[in-house]
Design an enzyme around this catalytic site. Structure first.
Site, PDB file in Angstrom:
ATOM      1  N   ASN A 186      55.417  54.630 -19.327  1.00  0.00           N
ATOM      2  CA  ASN A 186      54.386  53.870 -20.038  1.00  0.00           C
ATOM      3  C   ASN A 186      54.903  52.536 -20.567  1.00  0.00           C
ATOM      4  O   ASN A 186      54.169  51.813 -21.228  1.00  0.00           O
ATOM      5  CB  ASN A 186      53.833  54.696 -21.213  1.00  0.00           C
ATOM      6  CG  ASN A 186      53.120  55.933 -20.738  1.00  0.00           C
ATOM      7  OD1 ASN A 186      52.458  55.917 -19.709  1.00  0.00           O
ATOM      8  ND2 ASN A 186      53.262  57.021 -21.479  1.00  0.00           N
ATOM      9  N   CYS A 187      56.155  52.227 -20.286  1.00  0.00           N
ATOM     10  CA  CYS A 187      56.780  51.012 -20.830  1.00  0.00           C
ATOM     11  C   CYS A 187      56.890  49.947 -19.736  1.00  0.00           C
ATOM     12  O   CYS A 187      57.537  50.161 -18.705  1.00  0.00           O
ATOM     13  CB  CYS A 187      58.169  51.360 -21.367  1.00  0.00           C
ATOM     14  SG  CYS A 187      59.104  49.943 -21.951  1.00  0.00           S
ATOM     15  N   SER A 188      56.267  48.811 -19.963  1.00  0.00           N
ATOM     16  CA  SER A 188      56.296  47.742 -18.960  1.00  0.00           C
ATOM     17  C   SER A 188      57.712  47.222 -18.725  1.00  0.00           C
ATOM     18  O   SER A 188      58.076  46.909 -17.597  1.00  0.00           O
ATOM     19  CB  SER A 188      55.370  46.597 -19.377  1.00  0.00           C
ATOM     20  OG  SER A 188      55.797  46.032 -20.597  1.00  0.00           O
ATOM     21  N   ASN A 201      59.501  49.743 -16.519  1.00  0.00           N
ATOM     22  CA  ASN A 201      59.009  49.622 -15.139  1.00  0.00           C
ATOM     23  C   ASN A 201      59.530  48.360 -14.465  1.00  0.00           C
ATOM     24  O   ASN A 201      59.861  48.378 -13.279  1.00  0.00           O
ATOM     25  CB  ASN A 201      57.474  49.654 -15.122  1.00  0.00           C
ATOM     26  CG  ASN A 201      56.939  51.039 -15.411  1.00  0.00           C
ATOM     27  OD1 ASN A 201      57.489  52.036 -14.958  1.00  0.00           O
ATOM     28  ND2 ASN A 201      55.872  51.111 -16.187  1.00  0.00           N
TER      29      ASN A 201
END
Length: 116
Positions: A10-12, A15
């Site tokens: 969920n962490c940009s 990613n």
């Protein structure tokens, strides 16, 4: 050398680091810390490789931190337990290569880490 990535999908930023490693042909293993939270021993091992104390990896801007933990005086052992139970409070990504680790932000730091 294989790079292990402590990752939260969920962490940009997390990613983005995976994308960077993939684009640059760096072999990596994803350790999803949300689906498979780290034990206290695993957290201690990561901190030793980071050469940091537990306070360095706490996400102090996270809503859970602000609502439940901000301003409270917990020991390092208590924080390890809290992070083990609440992996969303751990800074990510954390990259591990052999006996050393680093926070994978900003992504520019990752280039230096994987080349050395």
């Amino acid at each position: 050398m294989l790079v292990k990535v402590l990752h939260n999908g969920n962490c940009s930023k997390s990613n983005a680091v995976l994308e960077y490693l993939d684009e640059n042909g760096v072999p990596f293993e994803i350790i999803n810390i949300v689906e498979d939270p780290l034990s206290i021993l695993e957290l201690k091992t990561v901190l030793k490789k980071l050469n940091q104390d537990v306070f360095h990896i706490i996400r102090k801007e996270e809503k859970l931190y602000l609502d439940k933990y901000a301003g409270k005086d917990f020991s390092e052992e208590e924080w390890l337990q809290i992070l083990s139970e609440n992996p969303s409070l751990i800074q990510r990504p954390i990259l591990i290569k052999g006996s050393v680790a680093m926070l994978g932000r900003p992504v520019e730091n990752v280039k230096f880490f994987i080349e050395h």
